[in-house]
Write a protein that holds these residues in place. Structure first.
Motif, mmCIF file in Angstrom:
data_model
loop_
_atom_site.group_PDB
_atom_site.id
_atom_site.type_symbol
_atom_site.label_atom_id
_atom_site.label_comp_id
_atom_site.label_asym_id
_atom_site.label_seq_id
_atom_site.Cartn_x
_atom_site.Cartn_y
_atom_site.Cartn_z
ATOM 1 N N LEU A 1 -4.516 37.212 -37.994
ATOM 2 C CA LEU A 1 -4.311 37.327 -36.422
ATOM 3 C C LEU A 1 -4.938 36.337 -35.506
ATOM 4 N N PRO A 2 -3.877 36.296 -34.470
ATOM 5 C CA PRO A 2 -4.423 35.176 -33.670
ATOM 6 C C PRO A 2 -6.165 35.111 -33.171
ATOM 7 N N ALA A 3 -6.669 34.105 -33.041
ATOM 8 C CA ALA A 3 -7.823 33.968 -32.132
ATOM 9 C C ALA A 3 -7.824 34.427 -30.900
ATOM 10 N N SER A 4 -6.823 34.230 -30.182
ATOM 11 C CA SER A 4 -6.726 34.937 -28.857
ATOM 12 C C SER A 4 -5.838 36.294 -28.637
ATOM 13 N N ILE A 5 -6.343 37.238 -27.901
ATOM 14 C CA ILE A 5 -5.553 38.184 -27.847
ATOM 15 C C ILE A 5 -4.381 38.454 -26.818
#
Lengths: 215, 215, 215, 215
Positions: D129-133
């Motif tokens: 999952l990406p570090a930024s939402i």
């Protein structure tokens, strides 16, 4: 001026011989002058000669800014996309391009963006620079065609690319023959993309996707 | 090696004398070599001498990449932030910094990012470069302190800054004395921020904000 | 109207009883009416009763938009950040908040953003909605304090948060007592952050970081 | 199970009857249970009946997450894009779609994203999952075809759309018949785009543009 005699395009010259009375340029220079008193004896730090620029281009990637001017409606949706029709002295052909220019030494990215918008769209375009400096993409131009989608015969260039809403009248200066406002559909058409200089069609498509306007 | 004898920091040298057997570098060089056969006689295009680099630094902004290495949990939330503890020969002090390095001529931004991650974190860090080349911010360093939050005495530098998850073991090379893993809370503390080289504390805070981890 | 008699804040009511003559609302309704002729018999699809809204709030996360109004200079840098000073009937206290409101059924995110900007800043604010619908962050409010930085006693809400430049005069309507324009430094101060409703101080800091204005 | 007898697609059921032993679900439920002890007597807060869901769908936009699974090379460039081939009971046709699912009440966006990735790609996909939402786009589905590029006959849905690298083996569960890995060129082809459910072809093109892989 006979641009093509020395094998460079008019863009090169236009880019580096911008109007010294320009407010952004003056502020940049005065800032540089302040720096100069401490560190740099060069009285004109941003500007460098064509010879020095050519040498520099063989050593490091050159930093550019590019802008896609747009007309937005009140909901922020894109109505029209501005594309420049520009004459290339190198090829003799008319090609389409985006607002584009080098970031000078001592100049901030925002100053370079505003200066190049005013260079290509005139002083009454009233561009609204974005609140965030994060570009919608980073465009990498290599000097050999086919290595990457984007190509610049002069240099390895890396451009920070922005979408910039403009609300005023755009009056392109001499080197940009015409500014054409296209609908998003027309801007995404294969015909327009094929006419974009240096492979910028892919860049234009990324701008449209960023705006949710890629049909 | 006596870095400070010539008035430059160890970072300068480390940055430009990277391991020529490095895969990314080899691919970059082979790509350049291919280019070279057509346009550029230089057998080593990315690398330039310190003198040429100093001259270039006075002419144009220099393009960098920077990375904040992070450990993410299975939900993508940041558990730990990696900060380098590095000796500066210029000042004699130990300072904290981020993974950072120049983009070479002919090298792509992604290649530069991977090369500098491996240079600073070793070959077993297993960084996962992001799917998008858009940085979380563009960091502008000016050579005079106080002009902007970020400062680099050597040059006007513009860095594309990325958050990069790493899953392997990080073994910093010689010039980076230590890699410290901090919690987001500790990374945002005033103490850590004050120790960050060149004002990079503001950059680290922007990285934490980008990850939703700025308490 | 005695908001607190039924244990809800004035914001609830203001949010759902917006001006039906508003152009965005009219266009949304007419669009819905068109839909209604085919699928939905409800003559007023966006608006739902407080009882139905309460029931819905117990079933699914409720989608919101939030906006940080800003004054930008010609370079796009933030000069001032707008923060609302608003009375909460639930607590009796004055708290600071951002432009915020629910996305109605059948309403686009952009329509909801424009409608809530006009609700909170009045009809002459002239907001420039961003060209991209991508928010600077996604803010998640949970109904129990302490679970997450953001808290909303009424509901599980998920807000798309935008920075929106405004160029006109802002005249907040009745429920928003005052709009305060703060410098980025003041907006980031611990005092202001502590006064922000529902933990929105962290959201405001993320907005400042997004604009490169987090000192 | 005869999905189409009640006029809903198999996706509806799959979406709301997920495996209760799933770790993300358990953590979400235990978190909800903790909330429940204070505020909510409902022992199963995220799950709601089909009747309640249908009613809710007529009242508010429903929040979704969507994911484009990708295989990245060591430079972060996309090698392959995962597209699901899924049977729609409503139409009897096979259509292509993306990983997609509702955000439950009390569930975070990240939890919903991980849960739906595991639902559609199986337990060994190892998504990062990406570090930024921040999503690459916000996708808005309206219940009437032709209003917007994206269409969902069941509801007004708003989806946060992410690109998610996966490094493990993907074993789609029953309702997703097949996961196809396509090159970026094939994923952008008109044939594939025409087969995408609910207009998601435009979403897939935006994902490719976000990754710089839109040819």
């Amino acid at each position: 001026m006979v641009c093509d005699a020395v094998g460079i395009t008019c863009e090169d010259i236009a880019e580096d011989s911008y109007d010294a009375s320009h407010p952004a340029f003056v502020s940049s220079v005065s800032e540089n002058r302040h720096m100069a008193s401490v560190r740099t004896p060069d009285p004109n730090p941003g500007w460098i000669s064509e010879i020095a620029l050519d040498e520099t281009r063989s050593r490091v990637p050159i930093l550019y800014v590019e802008a896609v001017p747009v007309r937005l409606n009140s909901l922020g949706q894109v109505d029209l996309v501005g594309v420049l029709l520009r004459g290339s002295a190198a090829t003799g052909q008319l090609t389409r391009t985006l607002v584009s220019g080098r970031v000078m030494h001592g100049e901030s990215v925002r100053e370079a963006l505003l200066r190049n918008l005013e260079k290509d769209l005139g002083p009454t375009a009233f561009p609204q620079l974005p609140a965030s400096i994060v570009p919608f993409t980073v465009a990498e131009y290599f000097p050999l065609p086919g290595v990457a989608p984007l190509y610049d015969s002069r240099q390895h260039a890396v451009a920070l690319a922005y979408v910039v809403p403009v609300s005023g009248e755009c009056i392109p200066r001499q080197d940009a023959l015409e500014l054409t406002w296209l609908t998003p559909e027309d801007a995404a058409s294969d015909d327009v993309l094929a006419e974009m200089e240096g492979g910028r069609g892919s860049l234009l498509r990324e701008a449209l996707a960023f705006m949710g306007a890629l049909s």
